[in-house]
Design a protein around this motif. Structure first.
Motif, PDB file in Angstrom:
ATOM      1  N   LYS A  14      49.581  32.778  45.356  1.00 37.69           N
ATOM      2  CA  LYS A  14      49.499  33.534  46.615  1.00 37.69           C
ATOM      3  C   LYS A  14      50.880  33.768  47.207  1.00 37.69           C
ATOM      4  CE  LYS A  14      44.823  32.322  47.961  1.00 37.69           C
ATOM      5  NZ  LYS A  14      43.946  31.673  48.924  1.00 37.69           N
ATOM      6  N   SER A  15      51.775  32.791  47.046  1.00 36.72           N
ATOM      7  CA  SER A  15      53.124  32.962  47.601  1.00 36.72           C
ATOM      8  C   SER A  15      53.953  33.947  46.777  1.00 36.72           C
ATOM      9  CB  SER A  15      53.840  31.616  47.687  1.00 36.72           C
ATOM     10  OG  SER A  15      54.182  31.147  46.403  1.00 36.72           O
ATOM     11  N   LEU A  16      53.629  34.123  45.487  1.00 37.47           N
ATOM     12  CA  LEU A  16      54.380  35.035  44.630  1.00 37.47           C
ATOM     13  C   LEU A  16      53.760  36.423  44.524  1.00 37.47           C
ATOM     14  CD1 LEU A  16      55.148  32.599  41.661  1.00 37.47           C
ATOM     15  CD2 LEU A  16      56.738  33.373  43.431  1.00 37.47           C
ATOM     16  N   LYS A  17      52.604  36.630  45.136  1.00 39.00           N
ATOM     17  CA  LYS A  17      51.884  37.892  45.043  1.00 39.00           C
ATOM     18  C   LYS A  17      52.714  39.048  45.591  1.00 39.00           C
ATOM     19  CE  LYS A  17      46.988  38.642  45.082  1.00 39.00           C
ATOM     20  NZ  LYS A  17      45.737  38.480  45.757  1.00 39.00           N
ATOM     21  N   THR A  18      52.626  40.195  44.919  1.00 38.08           N
ATOM     22  CA  THR A  18      53.353  41.400  45.341  1.00 38.08           C
ATOM     23  C   THR A  18      52.350  42.528  45.557  1.00 38.08           C
ATOM     24  OG1 THR A  18      53.641  42.234  43.093  1.00 38.08           O
ATOM     25  CG2 THR A  18      55.318  40.705  43.907  1.00 38.08           C
ATOM     26  N   PRO A  19      52.781  43.615  46.164  1.00 41.30           N
ATOM     27  CA  PRO A  19      51.869  44.768  46.322  1.00 41.30           C
ATOM     28  C   PRO A  19      51.631  45.515  45.000  1.00 41.30           C
ATOM     29  CG  PRO A  19      53.840  45.027  47.707  1.00 41.30           C
ATOM     30  CD  PRO A  19      53.988  43.777  46.935  1.00 41.30           C
ATOM     31  N   PRO A  22      50.331  45.394  38.504  1.00 43.35           N
ATOM     32  CA  PRO A  22      50.740  44.949  37.158  1.00 43.35           C
ATOM     33  C   PRO A  22      51.641  43.707  37.198  1.00 43.35           C
ATOM     34  CG  PRO A  22      50.936  47.323  37.311  1.00 43.35           C
ATOM     35  CD  PRO A  22      50.626  46.822  38.690  1.00 43.35           C
ATOM     36  N   LEU A  23      52.490  43.616  38.178  1.00 37.24           N
ATOM     37  CA  LEU A  23      53.340  42.440  38.311  1.00 37.24           C
ATOM     38  C   LEU A  23      52.505  41.211  38.684  1.00 37.24           C
ATOM     39  CD1 LEU A  23      56.175  41.303  38.178  1.00 37.24           C
ATOM     40  CD2 LEU A  23      56.483  41.935  40.564  1.00 37.24           C
ATOM     41  N   ASN A  24      51.479  41.411  39.512  1.00 34.91           N
ATOM     42  CA  ASN A  24      50.587  40.304  39.875  1.00 34.91           C
ATOM     43  C   ASN A  24      49.865  39.760  38.645  1.00 34.91           C
ATOM     44  OD1 ASN A  24      51.263  40.457  42.551  1.00 34.91           O
ATOM     45  ND2 ASN A  24      49.511  41.715  43.113  1.00 34.91           N
ATOM     46  N   TRP A  25      49.404  40.649  37.745  1.00 37.39           N
ATOM     47  CA  TRP A  25      48.733  40.208  36.529  1.00 37.39           C
ATOM     48  C   TRP A  25      49.687  39.419  35.633  1.00 37.39           C
ATOM     49  CZ3 TRP A  25      43.800  39.819  35.609  1.00 37.39           C
ATOM     50  CH2 TRP A  25      42.907  40.587  36.343  1.00 37.39           C
ATOM     51  N   LEU A  26      50.938  39.876  35.563  1.00 40.12           N
ATOM     52  CA  LEU A  26      51.938  39.169  34.767  1.00 40.12           C
ATOM     53  C   LEU A  26      52.199  37.774  35.335  1.00 40.12           C
ATOM     54  CD1 LEU A  26      53.862  39.577  32.373  1.00 40.12           C
ATOM     55  CD2 LEU A  26      55.569  40.347  34.016  1.00 40.12           C
ATOM     56  N   ILE A  27      52.345  37.682  36.652  1.00 40.00           N
ATOM     57  CA  ILE A  27      52.561  36.389  37.312  1.00 40.00           C
ATOM     58  C   ILE A  27      51.361  35.474  37.076  1.00 40.00           C
ATOM     59  CG2 ILE A  27      52.768  35.257  39.560  1.00 40.00           C
ATOM     60  CD1 ILE A  27      54.383  37.744  40.490  1.00 40.00           C
ATOM     61  N   LEU A  28      50.153  36.017  37.230  1.00 42.87           N
ATOM     62  CA  LEU A  28      48.935  35.229  37.025  1.00 42.87           C
ATOM     63  C   LEU A  28      48.848  34.724  35.586  1.00 42.87           C
ATOM     64  CD1 LEU A  28      46.255  34.152  38.147  1.00 42.87           C
ATOM     65  CD2 LEU A  28      45.210  36.332  37.490  1.00 42.87           C
ATOM     66  N   GLY A  29      49.178  35.575  34.628  1.00 46.23           N
ATOM     67  CA  GLY A  29      49.140  35.165  33.228  1.00 46.23           C
ATOM     68  C   GLY A  29      50.092  34.016  32.940  1.00 46.23           C
ATOM     69  N   TYR A  30      51.312  34.110  33.447  1.00 44.08           N
ATOM     70  CA  TYR A  30      52.274  33.023  33.253  1.00 44.08           C
ATOM     71  C   TYR A  30      51.791  31.737  33.920  1.00 44.08           C
ATOM     72  CZ  TYR A  30      55.977  35.722  31.044  1.00 44.08           C
ATOM     73  OH  TYR A  30      56.715  36.457  30.170  1.00 44.08           O
ATOM     74  N   LEU A  31      51.258  31.866  35.136  1.00 43.32           N
ATOM     75  CA  LEU A  31      50.793  30.666  35.834  1.00 43.32           C
ATOM     76  C   LEU A  31      49.601  30.016  35.140  1.00 43.32           C
ATOM     77  CD1 LEU A  31      51.165  31.632  39.602  1.00 43.32           C
ATOM     78  CD2 LEU A  31      52.533  30.025  38.283  1.00 43.32           C
ATOM     79  N   VAL A  32      48.703  30.816  34.572  1.00 42.39           N
ATOM     80  CA  VAL A  32      47.554  30.263  33.845  1.00 42.39           C
ATOM     81  C   VAL A  32      48.047  29.489  32.630  1.00 42.39           C
ATOM     82  CG1 VAL A  32      45.565  30.884  32.407  1.00 42.39           C
ATOM     83  CG2 VAL A  32      45.831  31.912  34.659  1.00 42.39           C
TER      84      VAL A  32
END
Length: 84
Positions: A14-19, A22-32
């Motif tokens: 949630k703190s790294l989320k952007t508008p 595609p960047l959010n999906w990339l961040i989520l994938g790395y975090l998973v």
């Protein structure tokens, strides 16, 4: 859809989320991926600690005797005495 299991990683996402989605999906994938490795490492460390603690508290625990016997088809392994 991948989901984060730990609250710490959810807050980090949630703190790294952007508008930009595609960047959010990339961040989520790395975090998973990082979260899965973190859970595996933490579980292995917990088990290792418990085993070390058990061995320290019970230094005289009997070790089973493993016997190997050759048979016609190969080798047979048994723990302790086995009737013929």
């Amino acid at each position: 859809m991948p989901k984060l299991k730990l609250e710490t990683f959810r807050k980090l996402y949630k703190s790294l989320k952007t508008p930009w989605k595609p960047l959010n999906w990339l961040i989520l994938g790395y975090l998973v991926g990082i979260e899965d490795r973190y859970i595996n490492i933490k579980a292995a460390d917990t088990v290792d600690t418990a085993v070390r603690k058990f061995n320290a508290e019970n230094p005289e625990s009997p070790q089973p005797e493993i016997k190997m016997k050759k048979t016609l088809t190969g080798w047979e392994m048994s723990i302790g005495d086995v009737d013929e």
